[in-house]
Design a protein around this motif. Structure first.
Motif, PDB file in Angstrom:
ATOM      1  N   VAL A  77       0.916  -1.358  -0.005  1.00 14.01           N
ATOM      2  CA  VAL A  77      -0.085   0.108   0.002  1.00 14.01           C
ATOM      3  C   VAL A  77       0.876   1.306  -0.131  1.00 14.01           C
ATOM      4  N   THR A  78       0.556   2.180  -0.681  1.00 11.97           N
ATOM      5  CA  THR A  78       1.367   3.400  -0.844  1.00 11.97           C
ATOM      6  C   THR A  78       1.418   4.227   0.670  1.00 11.97           C
TER       7      THR A  78
ATOM      8  N   THR B 130      -1.823   6.375   1.754  1.00 14.68           N
ATOM      9  CA  THR B 130      -2.781   5.769   2.419  1.00 14.68           C
ATOM     10  C   THR B 130      -2.490   5.426   3.773  1.00 14.68           C
TER      11      THR B 130
ATOM     12  N   ILE C 256      -9.591   8.120   5.589  1.00 10.36           N
ATOM     13  CA  ILE C 256      -9.790   8.148   3.985  1.00 10.36           C
ATOM     14  C   ILE C 256      -8.938   9.528   3.430  1.00 10.36           C
ATOM     15  N   VAL C 257      -8.067   9.207   2.466  1.00  9.53           N
ATOM     16  CA  VAL C 257      -7.565  10.438   1.615  1.00  9.53           C
ATOM     17  C   VAL C 257      -8.359  11.061   1.078  1.00  9.53           C
ATOM     18  N   ARG C 258      -8.563  12.328   1.166  1.00  9.41           N
ATOM     19  CA  ARG C 258      -9.421  13.048   0.200  1.00  9.41           C
ATOM     20  C   ARG C 258      -8.850  13.604  -0.791  1.00  9.41           C
TER      21      ARG C 258
ATOM     22  N   PHE D 134      -4.425  14.608  -2.254  1.00  6.09           N
ATOM     23  CA  PHE D 134      -2.925  14.569  -1.895  1.00  6.09           C
ATOM     24  C   PHE D 134      -2.104  15.432  -2.876  1.00  6.09           C
TER      25      PHE D 134
ATOM     26  N   GLU E 113      -5.739   3.919  -4.701  1.00  7.29           N
ATOM     27  CA  GLU E 113      -6.030   3.520  -3.440  1.00  7.29           C
ATOM     28  C   GLU E 113      -7.136   4.493  -2.457  1.00  7.29           C
ATOM     29  N   SER E 114      -6.854   5.721  -2.739  1.00 12.49           N
ATOM     30  CA  SER E 114      -7.744   6.792  -2.274  1.00 12.49           C
ATOM     31  C   SER E 114      -9.172   6.440  -2.674  1.00 12.49           C
TER      32      SER E 114
ATOM     33  N   ILE F   2     -10.721   3.019  -1.469  1.00 12.21           N
ATOM     34  CA  ILE F   2     -11.100   3.274  -0.203  1.00 12.21           C
ATOM     35  C   ILE F   2     -12.302   4.070  -0.039  1.00 12.21           C
ATOM     36  N   SER F   3     -12.427   5.105  -0.821  1.00 16.04           N
ATOM     37  CA  SER F   3     -13.641   6.070  -0.509  1.00 16.04           C
ATOM     38  C   SER F   3     -14.849   5.450  -0.915  1.00 16.04           C
TER      39      SER F   3
END
Lengths: 259, 468, 345
Positions: free
Chosen positions: A80-81, A84, A118-120, A122, B457-458, B461-462
């Motif tokens: 996984v990066t 995240t 959660i990454v919205r 980046f 990934e983001s 996941i969302s």
């Protein structure tokens, strides 16, 4: 998340060090760090084994690798990066954080964090050393000292010198010229920290980061950088207890979810 | 038109394969099919006109990237690849067969119908040589451009001047058309250098477009087409013929509608029916028809049929379920494979070629019709217009996000990128922007991969969180 | 120099019937590369990395226009079981052929290029060369034709006798040699090389026109047909005197004939409208002790060669000797580089 007697592992293989966190669903049961060295895969295996023996375990149920060297850990169950995993990690240690800045050995990133880590969105700076821990190392060694000493020196300054260039190579020349012109070592060191902070803040600004902003990664241990980054962002920043392990923690938590 | 492959549909599950697998699969293709798949068919099967060959053939001749790419496994896709990859040779064969070869620069497809309406005339895009350094994983053309002072601070289109200087990538054009003005500044710089080096250029001025002066721009542009037409008459010694022009426009409109259909099929719900690189090849066929309009139509029609069959049968690649709009063509095609590897699919695109997507009108004067189509150009006018094109694609395809692959040094990228990013974010969608790395810069490429993986990934996941 | 074509570009034009700025200059610098690089031939023939390094070194030294992956003509026969004797300062020679009696043909199997014999050495070398310089320089893999491989499997004399006394058996052997060559060629292509077919045993110095037509040419043609299916442009090299069989060469399907002992003008007259020609400086003239004026030979070859309508490559008639004089090689390459076509763009 509940502990079910199982253990997951997060391995963060960065450019400078490998960090391993073991997680039982509620608590960190082990934390290890060793230098990445020439062979990231071997170092990762070594750090993982050290973490297991520290916790008195033989193996973890699920292992996730993260960081630039993540593909080198062939014993991991997945990759996984670090974007995240950092978001996930901070959502556990500082759940109030809405944005996160991570300055690592060779890059820096900013991210907006949503509910549950959660990454919205980046942004990353990974094209040159400016804006990374490498820049600090390079310039502290140009002034013949270690990074810790360099940071402590910077903390003594109330008047950071202006470093106009963001290029690592030119910055060295500029710092040496400033010293030659009589600028104090303290102000020069603080100036270098400010230059990086400005660059990172500029990158983060493109995302319009909401407060509170957290700061993780190895450079977050540097108090001078915390001060300068806070100034550059114009707000307070919060640092988790183990900023260096934030990515590995996030990886371990995601790994646990996959068990 | 001969459609030989109709009787030979591979009964294989749709998937992406590498050049090695294509090499072995190729042996199963009947000899008659290879023999009969030809360009310039009216030359009665010239010895050299076959083009149905696998990627390994082109790899041996130096296109090293082909060893790393993933290709669709359909016959229609192989035909498309073979056709696109043989364009360079085709230009020489055209010249050997007495055709006029016209270089069109800077307008990306808008003047091609006019040029092709003259008999025995084909055209090509020196701008598109920007793919050569990536396909060959080579700095040869960029190094050559550097000799003319065009270095890394200029867009990859600078490879075009290398093509002119080396004289080994296309035959000397009978005419160079240089479209300048409200278009790519870097290409304008490249064209200036070409002109300074002694290759005469017929300049064609592209006016700025705004709603206030649309009629003026159209009139001005129609005048530029008229001037080009006069130049073509002078060059060929043949009078412009409206009926010949209309024949070409019919075919071009047919090609454009086929491409549109392919794009719609690509965005269909369900499994991803096709690879993003193949679709990029399809979209770029609208520029100069890979130097053979008739064969191009047949290739794209065949491709459309394959896509339609897959979509109807709900067939496609598994594991590529995140719909992405790709903005600005990927100079390095492997980036598209990266996205697919990470579970993405290109459902829509904005490849700066909006000027070749609409139908050319036939109910007004040819020059006005061409002007009107050209005024839809992606690079003309405000960046907000281009941002809107991206939003339209998102809307059309119900995309999960957008990727903007910029080019370091390109004049329009830095301005447009931030405006497009803002527009996409305002729609609440994630967007990723990066500058494409130079060929061979493995470290930079791996950083792009890293960002792409984080981006995917983001989104994933969302998505799972909302679904949960 | 700005505007100057590189070898890949020059060869590329030649292959589509265009005239480049000048003929490619491609002497067959094969085992000599080992001497130039400073390794022995056992290393060169058994280690793909050494072979590649030596080739790159020699190319940088001489600036000729192609990289050559070639160790010896027994490469396929050895992978099928024949024993070859590797020597430090000379090319490998056949020690004992795998087929000791005619029936043994049935037991032969097609070798796996990835693991049998020294075939992997070729593949490793090709991959390294292609990766290192494939954008600028073509990589050529020299593959023995079925006729030559059959001799390596059966023993030269025995095989030649079988063509007269047991032709069926000879054809069986040729057939399996062909299949082995096809498979090996495919792997060489996938590694990045263009196959060059070599058939030293099919030389007019060794066999008759009729043996050539019945036993050598048909299998070479089928191998070439396989390669043509992939649209590959194939160079055929036959050592020795081919002046008596020039008219038979186009029937093999080869696109470029690399000739040894035959007159270039005669070759042009006989088959120049059908085939590109490469040749044909006498290799032994490159030895230090030779009194042959190689500069004059090169000038004559260029003068005649550039008149070939299908194109010309300045080359040596066979491999440059291991102990070729670097000065002489430099000289002929320099003359080639000064030649030019009447190139107008």
């Amino acid at each position: 998340m509940i502990s079910n007697g199982k253990i997951s592992a997060g391995i963060d293989i960065g450019s400078r060090s490998v960090k391993v966190v073991l997680w039982d669903g509620l608590n960190v049961t082990s934390r290890t760090i060793i230098p990445t060295g020439w062979y990231p895969g071997d170092s990762a295996a070594k750090a993982y084994q050290a973490a297991l023996s520290q916790a008195g375990l033989e193996r973890a149920e699920h292992i996730l690798a993260t960081g630039y060297g993540r593909f080198k850990a062939d014993f991991a169950d997945g990759q996984v990066t670090e974007i995240t995993t950092h978001a996930k990690g901070i959502s556990l240690t500082l759940p109030q954080a809405r944005a996160l800045i991570d300055i690592g050995g060779q890059d820096s990133k900013a991210m907006i964090i949503g509910e549950g880590g959660i990454v919205r969105d980046f942004a990353m700076n990974d094209r040159c050393a400016a804006g990374s821990g490498k820049f600090l190392e390079y310039l502290s060694s140009a002034m013949a000292m270690g990074v810790e000493e360099f940071a402590a020196l910077g903390m003594e300054s109330n008047n950071p010198a202006l470093i106009s260039t963001v290029c690592t190579v030119f910055a060295e020349t500029e710092v040496l010229s400033l010293l030659a012109e009589g600028v104090s070592k303290q102000d020069a060191a603080a100036g270098v920290h400010r230059a990086i902070a400005k660059r990172v803040a500029q990158m983060a600004a493109s995302l319009h980061p909401p407060a509170p902003i957290a700061f993780a990664g190895g450079v977050a241990l540097n108090q001078c950088m915390v001060r300068e980054l806070s100034n550059a962002l114009g707000c307070d920043i919060i640092v988790p207890e183990y900023p260096l392990f934030n990515g590995a923690l996030g990886a371990a938590v995601i790994a646990f979810e996959r068990i | 038109m001969l459609r030989p492959h109709k009787n030979c549909h591979q009964k294989m599950r749709a998937r992406q394969i590498d050049y090695r697998e294509w090499h072995h699969l190729f042996r199963q293709i009947p000899e008659e099919l290879v023999e009969s798949t030809r360009y310039y068919r009216h030359l009665n099967d010239a010895e050299w006109s076959k083009y149905l060959f696998p990627p390994s053939t082109h790899a041996v001749y130096g296109n090293r990237l082909l060893r790393k790419l993933k290709f669709d496994n359909s016959l229609a896709s192989l035909r498309l690849w073979g056709f696109a990859m043989s364009e360079g040779e085709r230009l020489y064969r055209a010249r050997q067969s007495g055709y006029r070869v016209i270089a069109e620069m800077g307008d990306l497809g808008a003047v091609t119908p006019l040029v092709h309406s003259f008999p025995d005339t084909i055209s090509f895009y020196p701008d598109c040589l920007w793919w050569t350094p990536f396909l060959m994983e080579s700095h040869v053309l960029f190094n050559e451009a550097a000799e003319f002072g065009l270095g890394e601070d200029c867009c990859f289109v600078r490879a075009a001047i290398g093509g002119y200087s080396k004289r080994a990538y296309f035959p000397k054009p009978d005419l160079n058309i240089g479209v300048t003005g409200a278009t790519c500044d870097d290409m304008a710089a490249v064209m200036s250098e070409i002109a300074l080096s002694g290759d005469e250029i017929h300049w064609f001025e592209l006016p700025h477009r705004s709603e206030d002066n649309f009629q003026y721009s159209k009139k001005f542009l129609a005048g530029e087409h008229k001037k080009l037409c006069n130049k073509m008459e002078e060059l060929t010694g043949v009078k412009f013929s409206e009926s010949r022009f209309n024949d070409v426009v019919d075919k071009v409109n047919r090609l454009r509608s086929l491409i549109k259909e392919c794009k719609e099929l690509t965005a269909a719900d369900g499994l991803n029916p096709i690879g993003g690189i193949e679709m990029m090849n399809v979209e770029f066929s609208a520029l100069s028809y890979y130097a053979d309009l008739d064969e191009c139509l047949s290739v794209i029609e065949d491709f459309r049929d394959m896509l339609k069959a897959r979509v109807n049968a709900k067939e496609g690649y598994t594991g590529q379920d995140i719909k992405i709009i790709w903005v600005t063509p990927a100079a390095d095609p492997i980036l598209i494979n990266y996205l697919e590897e990470l579970g993405g699919r290109i459902a829509g695109s904005e490849y700066v070629i909006n000027q070749v997507t609409s139908r050319i009108r036939k109910d007004c004067s040819p020059f006005e019709a061409l002007a009107e189509a050209q005024l839809q150009g992606s690079l003309m006018g405000s960046s907000a217009f281009r941002a809107q094109l991206v939003l339209d694609e998102i809307e059309r395809t119900k995309a999960d996000g957008a990727i903007i692959s910029g080019i370091f040094g390109s004049s329009h990228c830095p301005f447009e990128t931030s405006i497009i990013i803002k527009a996409v974010r305002e729609k609440g969608l994630p967007v990723l922007a990066f500058d494409t790395a130079q060929p061979g810069k493995v470290k930079l490429q791996s950083q792009i991969y890293n960002r792409m993986q984080a981006f995917m990934e983001s989104i994933r996941i969302s998505r799972s969180r909302y679904a949960g | 120099m700005p505007g100057e074509m590189n070898p890949r570009e020059r060869w590329g034009l030649l292959l589509i019937d265009e005239i480049p700025d000048r003929p490619p200059v491609y002497p067959l610098v094969t085992s000599h590369a080992a001497a130039a690089y400073g390794c022995d031939l056992i290393q060169y023939c058994t280690d793909g990395e050494v072979l590649a390094e030596a080739q790159l070194y020699a190319q940088r030294l001489y600036q000729h226009e192609g990289l050559s992956v070639f160790t010896d003509v027994g490469i396929i026969a050895e992978a099928m079981g024949s024993k070859y004797h590797l020597r430090e300062y000379e090319v490998p020679i056949l020690d004992s052929p795998i087929i000791q009696n005619p029936e043994a043909v049935e037991d032969l199997r097609i070798p796996d290029p990835v693991q049998d014999g020294r075939l992997p050495v070729y593949l490793e070398a090709i991959d390294k060369l292609y990766t290192a310089a494939g954008d600028i320089l073509p990589v050529f893999a020299f593959i023995p034709c079925p006729f030559t491989t059959s001799a390596g499997l059966r023993g030269t004399e025995e095989f030649l006798i079988s063509t007269a006394l047991a032709p069926e058996n000879a054809h069986k052997l040729l057939e399996i040699s062909l299949q082995a060559a096809v498979k090996f060629c495919d792997e060489c292509i996938l590694a990045g090389a263009l196959p060059v077919l070599v058939d030293p045993l099919a030389s007019g110095s060794v066999i008759s026109r009729s043996t050539f037509s019945q036993f050598a040419s048909p299998y070479t043609r089928r191998l070439i047909e396989h390669l043509h299916r992939y649209d590959l442009d194939i160079m055929l090299h036959i050592c020795g005197d081919t002046s008596g069989m020039l008219d038979l060469i186009p029937a093999t399907g080869a696109d470029l004939f690399s000739m040894d002992k035959a007159d270039i003008s005669s070759a042009i007259a006989i088959c120049g409208d059908k085939i590109r020609l490469a040749g044909n400086l006498p290799p032994h003239g490159l030895l230090e002790v030779s009194r042959i004026d190689m500069a004059q030979k090169a000038e004559e070859a260029v003068e005649k060669g550039i008149t070939n309508p299908k194109g010309f490559v300045l080359s040596t008639g066979c491999e440059a000797p291991i102990k070729a004089s670097p000065e002489k090689l430099h000289k002929i390459i320099e003359i080639g580089r000064k030649s030019h076509y009447d190139f107008k763009w």
